[in-house]
Enzyme design. Structure first.
Site, mmCIF file in Angstrom:
data_model
loop_
_atom_site.group_PDB
_atom_site.id
_atom_site.type_symbol
_atom_site.label_atom_id
_atom_site.label_comp_id
_atom_site.label_asym_id
_atom_site.label_seq_id
_atom_site.Cartn_x
_atom_site.Cartn_y
_atom_site.Cartn_z
ATOM 1 C CB SER A 98 7.987 -24.556 -6.249
ATOM 2 O OG SER A 98 7.941 -25.952 -6.353
ATOM 3 C CE1 TYR A 130 2.160 -24.028 -6.786
ATOM 4 C CE2 TYR A 130 3.715 -25.804 -7.232
ATOM 5 C CZ TYR A 130 3.293 -24.748 -6.445
ATOM 6 O OH TYR A 130 4.010 -24.401 -5.325
ATOM 7 C CE LYS A 173 4.322 -21.029 -6.225
ATOM 8 N NZ LYS A 173 4.091 -19.977 -5.236
HETATM 9 P P1 NAD Z 1 -0.867 -23.106 2.181
HETATM 10 O O1 NAD Z 1 -2.004 -23.351 1.262
HETATM 11 O O2 NAD Z 1 -0.877 -23.756 3.508
HETATM 12 O O3 NAD Z 1 -0.675 -21.543 2.402
HETATM 13 C C1 NAD Z 1 -0.990 -20.589 1.418
HETATM 14 C C2 NAD Z 1 -1.895 -19.544 2.065
HETATM 15 O O4 NAD Z 1 -2.218 -18.562 1.082
HETATM 16 C C3 NAD Z 1 -3.199 -20.125 2.582
HETATM 17 O O5 NAD Z 1 -3.370 -19.736 3.939
HETATM 18 C C4 NAD Z 1 -4.269 -19.500 1.692
HETATM 19 O O6 NAD Z 1 -5.468 -19.269 2.383
HETATM 20 C C5 NAD Z 1 -3.578 -18.218 1.235
HETATM 21 N N1 NAD Z 1 -4.022 -17.699 -0.071
HETATM 22 C C6 NAD Z 1 -4.112 -18.365 -1.244
HETATM 23 N N2 NAD Z 1 -4.537 -17.531 -2.216
HETATM 24 C C7 NAD Z 1 -4.694 -16.314 -1.642
HETATM 25 C C8 NAD Z 1 -5.101 -15.055 -2.118
HETATM 26 N N3 NAD Z 1 -5.477 -14.877 -3.400
HETATM 27 N N4 NAD Z 1 -5.137 -14.005 -1.265
HETATM 28 C C9 NAD Z 1 -4.779 -14.178 0.032
HETATM 29 N N5 NAD Z 1 -4.403 -15.348 0.545
HETATM 30 C C10 NAD Z 1 -4.356 -16.409 -0.278
HETATM 31 O O7 NAD Z 1 0.458 -23.468 1.371
HETATM 32 P P2 NAD Z 1 1.963 -23.570 1.888
HETATM 33 O O8 NAD Z 1 2.375 -24.989 1.810
HETATM 34 O O9 NAD Z 1 2.145 -22.815 3.144
HETATM 35 O O10 NAD Z 1 2.695 -22.828 0.685
HETATM 36 C C11 NAD Z 1 3.056 -21.459 0.754
HETATM 37 C C12 NAD Z 1 3.692 -21.057 -0.571
HETATM 38 O O11 NAD Z 1 4.818 -21.896 -0.810
HETATM 39 C C13 NAD Z 1 2.760 -21.223 -1.769
HETATM 40 O O12 NAD Z 1 2.961 -20.128 -2.642
HETATM 41 C C14 NAD Z 1 3.225 -22.501 -2.400
HETATM 42 O O13 NAD Z 1 2.988 -22.527 -3.791
HETATM 43 C C15 NAD Z 1 4.723 -22.455 -2.107
HETATM 44 N N6 NAD Z 1 5.335 -23.794 -2.069
HETATM 45 C C16 NAD Z 1 4.810 -24.763 -1.257
HETATM 46 C C17 NAD Z 1 5.374 -26.041 -1.276
HETATM 47 C C18 NAD Z 1 4.791 -27.130 -0.424
HETATM 48 O O14 NAD Z 1 5.043 -28.300 -0.719
HETATM 49 N N7 NAD Z 1 4.064 -26.847 0.645
HETATM 50 C C19 NAD Z 1 6.487 -26.322 -2.089
HETATM 51 C C20 NAD Z 1 7.001 -25.301 -2.887
HETATM 52 C C21 NAD Z 1 6.420 -24.039 -2.874
#
Ligand code: NAD
Ligand code: UDP
Length: 337
Positions: free
Chosen positions: A124, A148, A152
């Protein structure tokens, strides 16, 4: 290629799944469903015309992960699974580190055990922290400002150590800026439960009258209109960035890479609200209020490295982001009735 997507039923994972299947890859979803629903796999089948296996499990279950990697003859992993709410991470850092850092350690142990060394990691822009200069390029010092972001950063550091210990690894750390928008089908998108924390889903709910008004956090920043500036990137562009990263890993000889995925364009809250009103034909009532604690005034990406190393550039416009969000908002509201 057979690719495992941890967090595959989540927001970014599901869109990436659609893109990978369209490009001819075999995708296996692995998710504990703590922030998504199993029905996403069915929706992906409707979109792609292929049934995508979904393994319901936690990434901290190393044995189940190892079994999944072997059973499905996985060749590469894209690691989306993680918790992502900054405010929750401040209240409960132990849970965040356990899930995001502990979960990644478990995944790496499973990959090591079965000899898989190709990994794309969802990092991120928050790893950069307070800007020393803008746009952030990948050489910008890191310095996350909340648990958070630090989770990362810890994972990035672990992956760096791993790549130095064993040059056989091929790791891409993708530093996402602000992913928004939805798949053109309207079947998948970002659908947070409860009141959204993030701007775009909040605006979509105000436009649909599910929420009365948007509170704009801060109108006295040193930005062109005083409101916060971010680099919003369409989730389908982001999905294509993962495909480009996998292709580049298979060709490259560097064990680890860090790449920004954004548009390089800063958009203010008021600009986004204005674009959304035009795209949806709805009004988005809003009030100006105090700054949200912990928010940075402005940040956006330098995207030159993504272009040079991945051959990837975001193509979709702010209008595309707003239109697809609105389409998903309307479609999912009807689907849930
Ligand atoms: P999201 O919450 O929609 O998807 C994450 C998925 O991981 C969910 O389906 C959740 O059920 C699953 N999950 C969480 N912990 C778990 C575990 N211990 N075991 C198995 N499954 C698990 O989030 P997203 O927006 O799709 O983000 C995906 C990744 O991208 C994340 O790592 C997030 O930190 C990173 N990210 C997201 C953003 C954003 O703004 N959306 C920005 C930067 C980075
Ligand atoms: N924002 C806002 N009202 C909201 C949610 C967000 O004004 O209800 C602003 C926030 O202050 C920031 C921008 O919108 O300037 C993007 O916030 P978001 O939470 O979506 O992303 P992040 O701050 O994590 O980059």
């Amino acid at each position: 290629m057979n690719i495992l997507l941890t967090g595959g039923t989540g927001y970014i994972g599901s869109h990436t799944a659609a893109t990978l299947v369209a490009a001819g890859h075999r995708v296996i979803l692995y998710d504990n469903l703590c922030n998504s629903q199993a029905s996403v796999a069915d929706r992906l089948q409707t979109i792609t015309g292929h049934a995508l296996p979904l393994v319901v499990g936690d990434i901290r279950d190393t044995a189940l992960l190892s079994k999944t990697l072997t059973t499905h003859q996985i060749e590469a992993v894209i690691h989306f699974a993680g918790l992502k709410a900054v405010g929750d991470s401040v209240k409960d850092p132990v849970t965040y580190f356990d899930n995001n850092v502990g979960g990644t350690i478990s995944l790496l142990q499973a990959m090591k055990a079965v000899g898989i060394k190709t990994l794309v990691f969802s990092s991120s822009a928050t790893v950069y922290g307070v800007p020393h200069y803008l746009p952030y390029d990948e050489k910008h010092p890191t310095g996350a400002i909340n648990p958070y972001g630090r989770s990362k950063l810890h994972v990035e550091e672990l992956l760096s150590d791993l790549a130095h210990a064993d040059a056989g690894w091929r790791i891409a750390c993708l530093r996402y800026f602000n992913p928004v928008g939805a798949h053109d089908s309207g079947l998948i998108g970002e659908d947070p439960s409860g009141i959204p924390n993030n701007l775009m889903p909040y605006v979509a709910r105000v436009a649909s009258k599910a929420l009365p008004q948007l509170t704009i956090f801060g109108s006295d920043y040193d930005t062109p209109d005083g409101t916060g500036v971010r680099d919003y990137v369409h989730v389908m562009d982001l999905a294509e960035g993962h495909l480009a990263a996998l292709i580049s890993l298979s060709k490259g000889d560097s064990p680890i890479r860090y790449t920004n995925l954004g548009t390089g364009i800063g958009i203010s809250v008021l600009q986004l609200v204005d674009a959304f009103q035009r795209a949806s034909g709805q009004t988005v009532p809003h009030i100006l209020a105090a700054r949200r604690p912990g928010d940075l005034p402005a940040y956006y990406a330098d995207v030159a490295k993504a272009k040079a190393e991945l051959g990837w550039t975001a193509k979709r416009t702010l209008e595309d982001m707003c239109e697809s969000t609105w389409h998903f908002q309307v479609t999912s509201r009807h689907a849930n009735k």
